[in-house]
Design a protein around this motif. Structure first.
Motif, PDB file in Angstrom:
ATOM      1  N   ASP A 213       9.999   1.069  -6.038  1.00 24.06           N
ATOM      2  CA  ASP A 213      10.740   1.094  -4.775  1.00 24.06           C
ATOM      3  C   ASP A 213       9.875   1.794  -3.734  1.00 24.06           C
ATOM      4  N   VAL A 214       9.223   1.007  -2.882  1.00 21.51           N
ATOM      5  CA  VAL A 214       8.278   1.519  -1.894  1.00 21.51           C
ATOM      6  C   VAL A 214       9.057   2.000  -0.665  1.00 21.51           C
ATOM      7  N   GLY A 215       8.901   3.280  -0.325  1.00 19.27           N
ATOM      8  CA  GLY A 215       9.734   3.854   0.732  1.00 19.27           C
ATOM      9  C   GLY A 215      11.164   3.972   0.257  1.00 19.27           C
ATOM     10  N   ILE A 235       9.845   3.311 -10.443  1.00 18.99           N
ATOM     11  CA  ILE A 235       9.078   4.338  -9.734  1.00 18.99           C
ATOM     12  C   ILE A 235       9.596   4.391  -8.303  1.00 18.99           C
ATOM     13  N   ILE A 236      10.012   5.581  -7.870  1.00 17.20           N
ATOM     14  CA  ILE A 236      10.406   5.780  -6.475  1.00 17.20           C
ATOM     15  C   ILE A 236       9.198   6.348  -5.740  1.00 17.20           C
ATOM     16  N   SER A 265       1.764   7.789   1.128  1.00 19.64           N
ATOM     17  CA  SER A 265       2.000   6.943   2.295  1.00 19.64           C
ATOM     18  C   SER A 265       1.736   5.491   1.951  1.00 19.64           C
ATOM     19  N   PHE A 266       2.677   4.618   2.287  1.00 20.21           N
ATOM     20  CA  PHE A 266       2.471   3.200   1.980  1.00 20.21           C
ATOM     21  C   PHE A 266       1.450   2.544   2.908  1.00 20.21           C
ATOM     22  N   ALA A 276       7.731  -5.836  -9.876  1.00 23.26           N
ATOM     23  CA  ALA A 276       8.342  -6.144  -8.580  1.00 23.26           C
ATOM     24  C   ALA A 276       8.248  -4.912  -7.693  1.00 23.26           C
ATOM     25  N   TYR A 277       7.904  -5.141  -6.428  1.00 22.22           N
ATOM     26  CA  TYR A 277       7.805  -4.073  -5.443  1.00 22.22           C
ATOM     27  C   TYR A 277       8.899  -4.278  -4.407  1.00 22.22           C
TER      28      TYR A 277
END
Length: 375
Positions: A213-215, A235-236, A265-266, A276-277
């Motif tokens: 989970d990006v952001g 993963i957070i 930072s993404f 999966a993102y």
């Protein structure tokens, strides 16, 4: 971001058992049609004045949230004088506020004069299963109102007024001023939680072994996915100051073995190894150039058979009211981002090295766009 009254039906229904999407759409069309008919039947100046009054109502709800009226009524009805004493407010002022709110079915008044909660007012409780209290506190705050008074300036220039008013971009300001940042984070968590059930009903997240989970903020979506999917891991990933306290919360949920937290930072890098993102309510915060940079960073971390899931509003082609049309102006005022149409998402993904494979609509205003690396 902010949620218009025109989407209240979808959000209330989406917070419980999710009805079929065709039914929700039919109800929405019927509601919008009645509202449009009313606006066309009354004189133009009357319709415009009625729309202006919605701003007053929003601030009245904000006042109720700030004063904690719903929390004081959680244990049962209370007479005006008793409630005013408990809140530490003027009784006459409270009566005048409640008179307006009750006229819009926000709270109710018993025959003996006591104020009480109803279904809508329950959503203003700080401890409710579904709460919008923090949403109204942020969007009704002096900080947010002050920015929106400059909407005309943003339209004139085509640029956000937030950075000029605050001296820095919003997310930097929120990180430096944690009173605003915490208020914003709580509001976004409330909105995110409200849309979780419709997203889980519409899309099978359980087919992925590892989700990133990006952001991901406070991790409300990913923890719910893992709670319902015994084999998945997650993963957070978010800024270090955002995820600093998450490990303790994850331990309380009993997910330590399956859910990890990483800070960063993404714009620079994201964790590798995901099937999966997830980018929920991320891409709309940024300009095309910045959004492309984020997607390319994710693309670099992905295996060829992985996919990216963008959860955002897809702007419709119709001319009826829609949450995305309100939030798009929020982006214009406060951020560099924008809401996008289906074609705009398709083009953005193509420039970033992805192919849009499908779009899944949900009972909430959001859609889930699934994309895979272009081969």
């Amino acid at each position: 971001m902010s949620i218009p009254l025109s989407n209240r039906l979808e959000l209330i229904m989406a917070s419980a058992t999710v009805p079929p999407l065709p039914l929700l759409r039919a109800l929405g069309w019927f509601r919008d049609g009645l509202a449009a008919l009313h606006r066309r039947l009354v004189p133009g100046h009357v319709a415009l004045l009625e729309l202006n009054m919605t701003g007053f109502l929003t601030q009245a709800i904000n006042a109720a949230a700030e004063l904690g009226i719903a929390d004081e009524l959680r244990d049962g009805p209370r007479q005006p004088a008793e409630l005013a004493r408990a809140l530490g407010v003027n009784e006459d002022g409270l009566r005048r506020l409640m008179r307006l709110l009750i006229s819009f079915d926000i709270f109710t008044q018993r025959r003996n004069g006591a104020y009480a909660l109803n279904g809508i007012a329950q959503a203003l409780r700080s401890d409710g299963d579904v709460t919008l209290r923090d949403v109204f506190l942020f969007f009704g705050s002096e900080f947010h109102r002050g920015h929106w008074t400059h909407l005309a300036d943003a339209v004139r220039t085509g640029h956000s007024v937030g950075p000029a008013l605050d001296g820095m971009p919003f997310f930097e300001y929120a990180a430096a001023h944690r009173d605003i940042g915490d208020m914003f984070d709580r509001a976004m968590t409330s909105i995110s939680t409200l849309s979780t059930e419709p997203q889980l009903a519409a899309y099978d997240f359980g087919r992925f072994e590892t989700l990133v989970d990006v952001g991901g903020g406070h991790g409300s979506l990913l923890t719910e996915i893992l709670d319902r999917t015994a084999a998945a891991r997650g993963i957070i990933f978010d800024l270090p100051e955002v995820v600093a306290e998450l490990p303790e919360q994850i331990a309380k949920l009993g997910l330590t073995e399956r859910l990890s937290v990483q800070g960063g930072s993404f714009f620079e890098s994201v964790p590798k190894g995901g099937d999966a993102y997830i980018l929920k309510h991320i891409i709309h915060d940024w300009s095309d150039a910045e959004a492309e940079r984020i997607l390319r960073t994710v693309r670099t971390a992905m295996e060829p058979d992985a996919c990216v899931l963008i959860i955002d509003i897809v702007l419709p082609g119709h001319r009826r009211p829609h949450a995305g049309k309100f939030i798009d102006l929020e982006m214009l005022v406060n951020a560099t981002g924008r809401e996008r149409s289906a074609q705009e998402f398709r083009d953005l993904l193509a420039r970033s090295g992805f192919t849009l494979t499908r779009t899944v609509h949900t009972a909430a205003p959001d859609s889930i766009l699934e994309a895979r690396p272009t081969r």
